[in-house]
Design a protein around this motif. Sequence first.
Motif, PDB file in Angstrom:
ATOM      1  N   LYS A   1      -6.968  14.652   3.183  1.00 38.75           N
ATOM      2  CA  LYS A   1      -7.832  13.499   3.690  1.00 38.75           C
ATOM      3  C   LYS A   1      -9.256  13.407   2.796  1.00 38.75           C
ATOM      4  O   LYS A   1      -9.456  12.128   2.684  1.00 38.75           O
ATOM      5  CB  LYS A   1      -8.640  13.888   5.143  1.00 38.75           C
ATOM      6  N   LYS A   2      -9.648  14.536   2.365  1.00 41.34           N
ATOM      7  CA  LYS A   2     -10.778  14.404   1.207  1.00 41.34           C
ATOM      8  C   LYS A   2     -10.523  13.745  -0.036  1.00 41.34           C
ATOM      9  O   LYS A   2     -11.421  12.819  -0.497  1.00 41.34           O
ATOM     10  CB  LYS A   2     -11.401  15.898   1.132  1.00 41.34           C
ATOM     11  N   TYR A   3      -9.175  13.914  -0.743  1.00 41.72           N
ATOM     12  CA  TYR A   3      -8.971  13.442  -1.928  1.00 41.72           C
ATOM     13  C   TYR A   3      -7.803  12.493  -1.778  1.00 41.72           C
ATOM     14  O   TYR A   3      -7.469  11.797  -2.916  1.00 41.72           O
ATOM     15  CB  TYR A   3      -8.487  14.723  -2.673  1.00 41.72           C
ATOM     16  N   ASN A   4      -7.591  11.785  -0.686  1.00 41.45           N
ATOM     17  CA  ASN A   4      -6.682  10.793  -0.254  1.00 41.45           C
ATOM     18  C   ASN A   4      -5.382  11.117  -1.145  1.00 41.45           C
ATOM     19  O   ASN A   4      -4.642  10.333  -1.720  1.00 41.45           O
ATOM     20  CB  ASN A   4      -7.169   9.563  -1.068  1.00 41.45           C
ATOM     21  N   LEU A   5      -4.716  12.252  -0.788  1.00 43.70           N
ATOM     22  CA  LEU A   5      -3.318  12.954  -1.331  1.00 43.70           C
ATOM     23  C   LEU A   5      -2.183  12.275  -0.726  1.00 43.70           C
ATOM     24  O   LEU A   5      -2.212  11.896   0.349  1.00 43.70           O
ATOM     25  CB  LEU A   5      -3.387  14.422  -1.342  1.00 43.70           C
ATOM     26  N   LEU A   6      -1.174  11.824  -1.473  1.00 42.90           N
ATOM     27  CA  LEU A   6      -0.111  11.158  -0.972  1.00 42.90           C
ATOM     28  C   LEU A   6       1.195  12.065  -1.056  1.00 42.90           C
ATOM     29  O   LEU A   6       1.859  11.952  -0.256  1.00 42.90           O
ATOM     30  CB  LEU A   6       0.097  10.013  -1.865  1.00 42.90           C
ATOM     31  N   THR A   7       1.162  13.024  -1.841  1.00 42.24           N
ATOM     32  CA  THR A   7       2.371  13.895  -1.997  1.00 42.24           C
ATOM     33  C   THR A   7       1.804  15.262  -2.334  1.00 42.24           C
ATOM     34  O   THR A   7       0.830  15.713  -2.711  1.00 42.24           O
ATOM     35  CB  THR A   7       3.233  13.383  -3.119  1.00 42.24           C
ATOM     36  N   PRO A   8       2.881  16.323  -2.228  1.00 42.74           N
ATOM     37  CA  PRO A   8       2.262  17.731  -2.453  1.00 42.74           C
ATOM     38  C   PRO A   8       2.195  17.868  -3.840  1.00 42.74           C
ATOM     39  O   PRO A   8       1.236  18.499  -4.369  1.00 42.74           O
ATOM     40  CB  PRO A   8       3.569  18.616  -2.127  1.00 42.74           C
TER      41      PRO A   8
ATOM     42  N   SER B   1       0.989  -1.353   0.014  1.00 40.66           N
ATOM     43  CA  SER B   1      -0.111  -0.027  -0.010  1.00 40.66           C
ATOM     44  C   SER B   1       0.895   1.259  -0.055  1.00 40.66           C
ATOM     45  O   SER B   1       1.806   1.276   0.853  1.00 40.66           O
ATOM     46  CB  SER B   1      -0.894  -0.013   1.397  1.00 40.66           C
ATOM     47  N   LEU B   2       0.678   2.031  -1.102  1.00 39.57           N
ATOM     48  CA  LEU B   2       1.192   3.247  -1.086  1.00 39.57           C
ATOM     49  C   LEU B   2       1.004   4.208   0.127  1.00 39.57           C
ATOM     50  O   LEU B   2       2.030   4.851   0.880  1.00 39.57           O
ATOM     51  CB  LEU B   2       0.970   4.304  -2.283  1.00 39.57           C
ATOM     52  N   ASP B   3      -0.142   4.273   0.831  1.00 39.86           N
ATOM     53  CA  ASP B   3      -0.539   4.979   2.016  1.00 39.86           C
ATOM     54  C   ASP B   3       0.323   4.493   3.188  1.00 39.86           C
ATOM     55  O   ASP B   3       0.958   5.231   4.003  1.00 39.86           O
ATOM     56  CB  ASP B   3      -2.034   4.734   2.381  1.00 39.86           C
ATOM     57  N   GLU B   4       0.253   3.197   3.372  1.00 39.27           N
ATOM     58  CA  GLU B   4       0.901   2.406   4.386  1.00 39.27           C
ATOM     59  C   GLU B   4       2.595   2.782   3.990  1.00 39.27           C
ATOM     60  O   GLU B   4       3.287   3.132   5.306  1.00 39.27           O
ATOM     61  CB  GLU B   4       0.994   0.981   4.369  1.00 39.27           C
ATOM     62  N   TYR B   5       3.089   2.546   3.253  1.00 38.32           N
ATOM     63  CA  TYR B   5       4.536   2.601   2.990  1.00 38.32           C
ATOM     64  C   TYR B   5       4.951   4.123   3.241  1.00 38.32           C
ATOM     65  O   TYR B   5       6.182   4.559   3.614  1.00 38.32           O
ATOM     66  CB  TYR B   5       5.020   2.210   1.603  1.00 38.32           C
ATOM     67  N   TYR B   6       4.240   5.156   2.485  1.00 37.46           N
ATOM     68  CA  TYR B   6       4.834   6.354   2.468  1.00 37.46           C
ATOM     69  C   TYR B   6       4.179   7.432   3.439  1.00 37.46           C
ATOM     70  O   TYR B   6       4.889   8.606   3.858  1.00 37.46           O
ATOM     71  CB  TYR B   6       4.644   6.963   0.962  1.00 37.46           C
ATOM     72  N   LEU B   7       3.047   6.975   4.109  1.00 36.02           N
ATOM     73  CA  LEU B   7       2.455   7.722   5.067  1.00 36.02           C
ATOM     74  C   LEU B   7       2.263   7.176   6.372  1.00 36.02           C
ATOM     75  O   LEU B   7       1.398   7.959   7.117  1.00 36.02           O
ATOM     76  CB  LEU B   7       1.007   8.530   4.434  1.00 36.02           C
ATOM     77  N   GLY B   8       2.645   5.940   6.503  1.00 35.85           N
ATOM     78  CA  GLY B   8       2.774   5.353   7.852  1.00 35.85           C
ATOM     79  C   GLY B   8       1.053   4.937   7.932  1.00 35.85           C
ATOM     80  O   GLY B   8       0.575   4.967   9.323  1.00 35.85           O
TER      81      GLY B   8
ATOM     82  N   PHE C   1      11.208  11.632  -1.767  1.00 36.78           N
ATOM     83  CA  PHE C   1      11.884  11.568  -3.130  1.00 36.78           C
ATOM     84  C   PHE C   1      11.358  10.165  -4.038  1.00 36.78           C
ATOM     85  O   PHE C   1      10.641  10.549  -4.985  1.00 36.78           O
ATOM     86  CB  PHE C   1      13.081  11.391  -2.876  1.00 36.78           C
ATOM     87  N   SER C   2      11.408   9.174  -3.338  1.00 36.65           N
ATOM     88  CA  SER C   2      10.959   7.988  -4.300  1.00 36.65           C
ATOM     89  C   SER C   2       9.314   8.130  -4.255  1.00 36.65           C
ATOM     90  O   SER C   2       8.827   7.750  -5.509  1.00 36.65           O
ATOM     91  CB  SER C   2      11.470   6.849  -3.100  1.00 36.65           C
ATOM     92  N   SER C   3       8.473   8.704  -3.390  1.00 35.16           N
ATOM     93  CA  SER C   3       7.187   8.651  -3.425  1.00 35.16           C
ATOM     94  C   SER C   3       6.686   9.483  -4.786  1.00 35.16           C
ATOM     95  O   SER C   3       5.781   9.272  -5.319  1.00 35.16           O
ATOM     96  CB  SER C   3       6.543   9.397  -2.236  1.00 35.16           C
TER      97      SER C   3
END
Length: 495
Positions: free
Chosen positions: A108-115, A38-45, A354-356
């Motif tokens: 939170k609204k759009y499930n954003l991962l990066t800026p 999961s991208l959320d788990e790996y990059y955002l804990g 950087f990786s994300s």
Amino acid sequence: MELAFAGWSGVLILLMYGALMLGVGIITYLKNRNVHESLDEYYLGGRGLGVMVLFFTFFATQYSGNTVVGYPPTAYRIGYEYLVSVPFFIMIIVMYLTFAPRLYLMGKKYNLLTPVDWIDKRFKSKAVSILAAILMLYALGNYLLEQFVAIGQGVSGLTGGTIPYQLGVVFFITIMLIYGWLGGMRSVAYTDTMQGIALLFGVFMLLIGSIIYFGGLPTSADYMQAYAPEKLGVPEGPGVVNWFSLLLLVGIGAAVYPHAVQRIFSAKSEKTLKRSFTRMAWMPFITAGVVFLVGIIGIATFPDLTTAESELLVGKMASAVANQNALFYWAMVLLFGGVIAAIVSTADSILLTFSSIVSKDLYGRYINPEASENKKIIVGKLVGVAAVIVLVMIAWFPPGTLYQIFVLKFELLIQVAPALILGLYWTRLKAKAVFIGMLVGTIMASFMTFASIMPLGVFSGLWGLLINLLICVIGSFLMERSAYEEEEADQVIGM
């Protein structure tokens, strides 16, 4: 009794902290086996960081190896004028508070991962998103290089040269890659907590030891008055302008660090985020203020150091304090490990973001949109490792002082601020105006930086940002806006 860090003593300290960081990565991986699915788990804990962990991961992001290893030498070289370093960090908190709570809600609204995720959602422009991603990757690469240089200087200085600069760089980068690969954001956040506690205790003990054994500020003031009176004064005229321009440059630039923004998305709740910032408000005085005093005391303790020699000031002072008695020896052991762990923890945060950006914003959005989340994570990891190899080759023979490396990255990074921050509040802001403003601001700041042009003593990045903002605002007013565009912007920004 000879207590300076040397020989096997220094090696054992390095091994201890390295083992602790590896242990954190292994335990995190064992407790979260799905971390690589999961991208959320790996990059955002998993978007579940609590107040204390979030506070310490923000702390590690803001107060890196540059602060503890790089700021005292700068204070040593220029004196009381560098007191401006404390308001630097106050300005960063002020900037966070202007946009972080609202950006968290958008995340939170759009499930954003990066800026870049937010910029893409807001403007729906491939050109804007790719340019923003390039500027962020440049800044992250620059900052990562700074941390690698700091690792080498920290290890070499704090062991009195027993452990070579290059060996320190390679050893800790290898540790960082292993535990970051295993546990992602959770590993990073937990190691941040460990190093933050050790670092705070060690820095305070260094200051106390310096005051007790080296005479403190009065002794340094007497020395400066006799031998370096220019270090006692504050700047006049152009110098004050330069102070304020650097304050704005650092305040805006550090607040829009991609890895700092990613921590906003990692918070468990908006309340958690605000409580973490409340604690962060005290840290400029507790951390930047303390290391500034260490640099000032060092002026009389180690007079007439060259620029290169002054870069090792913290190591020299830590070894001198450690020689006094066993209590301060072990306190400096903790500081030594905390400094290195702090630098590594900042570096792993940068590498993770950087990786994300590579995996989510470039590869996942434009190269292979059908890729699974696991494949995106793998691509991000591999590109991150490749970037580390290139940067290690550069760091092998560092291209300047930490302070020079530190300033360079902000000149271009702040060009993303109008898109990131203004886009949160102003529905009329147009994608085309944002792209032109960001591009022109980047070109202008780059040219002025390389040509060493600083009109009125104001940093080139701010001149670029001024032109950038003018183009964004005036262009958005002049360009026609369809009813669809207006409705789309209102829908995205509206809560």
